[in-house]
Design an enzyme around this catalytic site. Structure first.
Site, PDB file in Angstrom:
ATOM      1  N   TRP A  65       0.857  -1.111   0.053  1.00  0.00           N
ATOM      2  CA  TRP A  65       0.003   0.041  -0.135  1.00  0.00           C
ATOM      3  C   TRP A  65       1.113   1.352   0.112  1.00  0.00           C
ATOM      4  O   TRP A  65       1.568   1.465   0.987  1.00  0.00           O
ATOM      5  CB  TRP A  65      -0.962   0.070   1.280  1.00  0.00           C
ATOM      6  CG  TRP A  65      -2.006   0.993   1.195  1.00  0.00           C
ATOM      7  CD1 TRP A  65      -3.182   0.988   0.677  1.00  0.00           C
ATOM      8  CD2 TRP A  65      -1.828   2.446   1.936  1.00  0.00           C
ATOM      9  NE1 TRP A  65      -3.764   2.381   0.860  1.00  0.00           N
ATOM     10  CE2 TRP A  65      -3.095   3.002   1.791  1.00  0.00           C
ATOM     11  CE3 TRP A  65      -0.669   2.997   2.681  1.00  0.00           C
ATOM     12  CZ2 TRP A  65      -2.995   4.303   2.206  1.00  0.00           C
ATOM     13  CZ3 TRP A  65      -1.066   4.317   3.083  1.00  0.00           C
ATOM     14  CH2 TRP A  65      -2.369   4.912   2.883  1.00  0.00           C
ATOM     15  N   ASN A  78       7.180  -2.899   5.987  1.00  0.00           N
ATOM     16  CA  ASN A  78       5.740  -2.269   6.263  1.00  0.00           C
ATOM     17  C   ASN A  78       5.995  -1.390   7.204  1.00  0.00           C
ATOM     18  O   ASN A  78       6.547  -1.501   8.333  1.00  0.00           O
ATOM     19  CB  ASN A  78       4.805  -3.379   6.812  1.00  0.00           C
ATOM     20  CG  ASN A  78       3.568  -2.856   7.298  1.00  0.00           C
ATOM     21  OD1 ASN A  78       3.184  -1.749   6.756  1.00  0.00           O
ATOM     22  ND2 ASN A  78       2.653  -3.452   8.130  1.00  0.00           N
ATOM     23  N   GLU A  94     -21.859   5.723   9.834  1.00  0.00           N
ATOM     24  CA  GLU A  94     -21.387   4.628   9.356  1.00  0.00           C
ATOM     25  C   GLU A  94     -21.806   3.973   7.846  1.00  0.00           C
ATOM     26  O   GLU A  94     -21.075   3.739   7.099  1.00  0.00           O
ATOM     27  CB  GLU A  94     -21.675   3.494  10.232  1.00  0.00           C
ATOM     28  CG  GLU A  94     -21.019   2.065   9.983  1.00  0.00           C
ATOM     29  CD  GLU A  94     -19.438   1.713   9.847  1.00  0.00           C
ATOM     30  OE1 GLU A  94     -19.140   0.760   9.395  1.00  0.00           O
ATOM     31  OE2 GLU A  94     -18.749   2.676  10.227  1.00  0.00           O
ATOM     32  N   LYS A 135     -19.597   3.390   4.638  1.00  0.00           N
ATOM     33  CA  LYS A 135     -19.565   2.190   3.744  1.00  0.00           C
ATOM     34  C   LYS A 135     -19.754   2.434   2.463  1.00  0.00           C
ATOM     35  O   LYS A 135     -19.005   1.763   1.370  1.00  0.00           O
ATOM     36  CB  LYS A 135     -20.821   1.296   4.190  1.00  0.00           C
ATOM     37  CG  LYS A 135     -20.364   0.624   5.615  1.00  0.00           C
ATOM     38  CD  LYS A 135     -19.378  -0.606   5.602  1.00  0.00           C
ATOM     39  CE  LYS A 135     -18.014  -0.156   6.174  1.00  0.00           C
ATOM     40  NZ  LYS A 135     -17.623   0.408   7.393  1.00  0.00           N
ATOM     41  N   GLU A 144     -16.700   4.211   0.936  1.00  0.00           N
ATOM     42  CA  GLU A 144     -15.547   3.131   0.838  1.00  0.00           C
ATOM     43  C   GLU A 144     -15.453   2.453  -0.213  1.00  0.00           C
ATOM     44  O   GLU A 144     -14.525   2.071  -1.071  1.00  0.00           O
ATOM     45  CB  GLU A 144     -15.528   2.326   2.117  1.00  0.00           C
ATOM     46  CG  GLU A 144     -15.115   3.269   3.334  1.00  0.00           C
ATOM     47  CD  GLU A 144     -14.726   2.297   4.511  1.00  0.00           C
ATOM     48  OE1 GLU A 144     -14.008   2.156   5.309  1.00  0.00           O
ATOM     49  OE2 GLU A 144     -15.656   1.443   5.001  1.00  0.00           O
ATOM     50  N   HIS A 185     -29.664  22.718   8.569  1.00  0.00           N
ATOM     51  CA  HIS A 185     -28.775  23.765   8.918  1.00  0.00           C
ATOM     52  C   HIS A 185     -27.714  23.665   7.906  1.00  0.00           C
ATOM     53  O   HIS A 185     -26.443  23.745   8.063  1.00  0.00           O
ATOM     54  CB  HIS A 185     -28.232  23.484  10.314  1.00  0.00           C
ATOM     55  CG  HIS A 185     -29.152  23.637  11.447  1.00  0.00           C
ATOM     56  ND1 HIS A 185     -29.502  25.210  11.771  1.00  0.00           N
ATOM     57  CD2 HIS A 185     -29.885  22.882  12.196  1.00  0.00           C
ATOM     58  CE1 HIS A 185     -30.480  25.154  12.805  1.00  0.00           C
ATOM     59  NE2 HIS A 185     -30.683  23.834  12.955  1.00  0.00           N
ATOM     60  N   LYS A 187      -6.712  -2.374   5.400  1.00  0.00           N
ATOM     61  CA  LYS A 187      -7.450  -2.801   6.364  1.00  0.00           C
ATOM     62  C   LYS A 187      -6.950  -2.327   7.500  1.00  0.00           C
ATOM     63  O   LYS A 187      -7.712  -1.946   8.392  1.00  0.00           O
ATOM     64  CB  LYS A 187      -7.390  -4.416   6.404  1.00  0.00           C
ATOM     65  CG  LYS A 187      -8.329  -5.069   7.496  1.00  0.00           C
ATOM     66  CD  LYS A 187      -9.509  -4.788   6.930  1.00  0.00           C
ATOM     67  CE  LYS A 187     -10.759  -5.372   8.180  1.00  0.00           C
ATOM     68  NZ  LYS A 187     -12.043  -4.939   8.150  1.00  0.00           N
TER      69      LYS A 187
END
Length: 615
Positions: free
Chosen positions: A75, A101, A488, A492, A495, A511, A610
């Site tokens: 990554w 890493n 959440e 999702k 993502e 507002h 992850k």
């Protein structure tokens, strides 16, 4: 952020390393590489793309025979994802090979100095700097690899999990960690190295998890030696038995890990409260809480630190702790908490939440809280992870391995653990009546079956996904306990489908966000019968009057919202406080199906990893 794998033993290393990289691909998947030592020469192949691309390339480029190998799935941090920046990296002599890493923060001045000494760099990575620093020390001091690695690591600033191989001493791999996880599997006449235990669970059930600031000399036909990087003192490593099994990390017939993990929620929620929740006896027993009950009861406040989905679980917990246990709660992004000089005292309890137990910002927040004298309690999923070792006490969620990058079952099991803690404290403080306490225990015990029922909305979610697959934006609204669920749900969707989505408290819509609403804007409203039902009906009417397209999550049998909404998803009834465990299910399914229809990589969304083990 990256996945590393290594093998030294009597088996062919290549298939072990490749299989291991596939299991770690959730940790990074923009490039991959492998090194095999065949007894005479280093064979290296690496490429931009996924492990499957590496397999194809390696088959053409190298001989894959050999019993020593290391591999990496990346990554990107330093340097764009391309073939050259992919790991492993060779030193200038070609004798040393590294996989890494983490981030070396002071790589730039080190690189300048090494260039002055004649070193040439082919990549933009900090990792290539590190392997050449090790080589320079090895040559200058005329020392073996292990000692050179130790000296080099005392000169670098940052985080790392590394494995280093030296062609001149080919029966050894040196591994080390600081801030990034590293597990070593111990077999009969063989060793395995990996970012977590999943690459080697079918070969051995014995593993050592290196602690921060430790390094290991892993040698063929000899015992492993573990030492402290800072002072070279020896460490007696703790060998633990792995709890994971192979079935848990396979898809089990599902198209994606994410879908499998969504459908595992009834069983993993039950696993999370199994042995802890005794509704028939009116008891909650959690050793980490019982052993430290006075610290919780005497706390001036509870500070919850977390990132991403875990932060949303913490927001749900804020409502639950304050409602049940009447303890003041603050929920902080770990990444902000660690840098803003927070006021922490010895009567604070800090709850750190992380699925992986390795989240770098959360780890830093834990260390800060401990320095200030606070009691730190960890909630994580991975046994033996850094957070489980660094905190004073804690509780595992028992969700099993979560491979999909977008968390699902981690969220619901975290809420389950936090709810049990709040109920236990409420009972001890007397802030919840005995009748209500028993009612909540019974309700919590029924949640797995209600989640199973909520999963039956899958086809409805798929139907709605067909309609909104090309929506450029989406708004999620919830009130009270379900405001964090709106956050959440939006997370999702963005993502895994790359659709811009925002979550808001429903009352805040007027507002600002109400300006966005028109006939093109899908608005997901979480509107169970309990809680602030009448208020959220008013919010839905405001959306309807502006031609917004309403997707409503409602309690079975609802009629009032059904008349207003364009699409309705029905869920079983439960108490307001426990409703997030149910309302989140259709939102997970909706995001999943939209992402699939858009052709997105559900399990490995772009730019995400992850376990975020770097800042």
């Amino acid at each position: 952020m990256c996945g590393i794998v290594g093998y030294i033993g009597y088996r062919e290393a290549y298939p072990i390393v490749i299989k291991g990289l596939k299991r770690l691909e959730y940790r990074g998947y923009d490039s991959a590489g492998v090194m095999i030592y065949d007894g005479e020469a280093i064979k290296l192949s690496k490429t931009k793309g996924k492990v499957a691309d590496l397999e194809e390339r390696a088959a053409k480029e190298i001989s894959t025979n050999g019993t020593i190998g290391i591999g990496h799935t990346r990554w990107a941090t330093h340097g764009v994802p391309n073939d050259v920046n992919s790991h492993p990296h060779l030193s200038n002599s070609g004798d040393l090979v590294i996989i890494h890493n983490g981030i070396i923060e002071n790589y730039s001045p080190l690189k300048v100095e090494l260039k002055k000494r004649g070193y040439v760099f082919h990549s933009d990575t900090d990792s290539e700097v590190l392997v050449n620093l090790i080589e320079e020390i090895q040559k200058k001091e005329n020392i073996k690899l292990g000692k050179a690695v130790q000296i080099a690591l005392n000169q670098v600033v940052g985080a790392y999990a590394i494995a280093v191989f030296d062609k001149k001493n080919p029966n050894e791999i040196v591994a080390a960690r600081l801030g990034s996880p590293l597990a070593i599997g111990i077999g009969e006449g063989e060793y395995f190295i990996a970012s977590d235990a999943s690459p080697f669970i079918e070969y051995t059930s014995n593993a050592v998890y290196l602690e921060d600031g430790e390094m290991a000399n892993i040698r063929l036909h000899k015992p492993m030696k573990v030492r402290k990087i800072k002072d070279d003192s020896t460490v007696d490593p703790y060998i633990q038995e792995l709890q994971m099994n192979l079935e848990q990390i396979e898809k089990g017939g599902y198209d994606h890990f994410m879908l499998k993990e969504i459908y595992e929620q009834p069983s993993v929620i039950k696993d999370t409260y199994r042995g802890r929740l005794h509704a028939n006896k009116g008891l909650i027993q959690m050793s980490g809480v019982e052993d430290n009950l006075e610290k919780f009861l005497n706390a001036d406040r509870i500070i919850i630190v977390a990132c991403g989905t875990s932060w949303h679980a913490g927001l749900v917990a804020e409502y639950i702790f304050e409602e049940f246990a009447r303890i003041s709660v603050e929920v902080e992004y770990a990444s902000e908490f660690r840098y803003r000089n927070p006021i922490i005292n010895s009567k604070d309890v800090v709850i750190a939440i992380s699925q992986s137990g390795e989240t770098a910002d959360t780890m830093a927040a834990i260390k800060l809280a401990k320095e200030k004298g606070a009691f730190v309690f960890g909630v994580c999923n991975v046994v033996g992870s850094s957070i489980s070792r660094e905190t004073h006490a804690g509780a595992y969620t028992h969700a099993g391995p979560e491979i999909g990058v977008a968390s699902t079952k981690a969220f619901t099991t975290q809420i389950t653990v936090l709810t049990m803690i709040a109920l236990r404290l409420a009972r001890a403080k007397g802030s919840l009546s005995l009748a209500d306490f028993h009612m909540y225990l019974q309700e919590l015990e029924l949640i797995p079956e209600k989640v199973r029922e909520a999963l039956e909305t899958n086809e409805k979610a798929k139907e709605i996904a067909e309609t909104f697959r090309d929506a450029p934006n989406c708004l999620y609204l919830g009130r009270g306990y379900n405001f964090p669920v709106a956050l959440e749900g939006a997370l999702k969707l963005k993502e895994i489908s790359y659709i811009h989505a925002e979550g808001y408290p429903a009352a805040e819509m007027k507002h600002g966000p109400i300006a966005l609403i028109d006939e093109q804007m899908p608005v997901v409203v979480i509107a169970p019968k309990q809680g602030h039902y009448d208020k959220i009906v008013s919010n839905i009417q405001e959306i309807k009057s502006r031609s917004g397209r309403i997707i409503a999550v409602v309690t079975k049998g609802d009629t009032q919202v059904r008349e207003l909404a364009d699409y309705v998803i029905e869920i079983p009834e439960t108490s307001d406080a426990l409703s997030p465990l149910i309302t989140t299910i259709p939102l997970q399914l909706l995001s999943y199906h939209i992402a699939v229809l858009r052709g997105c990589n559900v399990d490995q969304p772009r730019n995400l990893a992850k376990s975020v083990t770097v800042e």
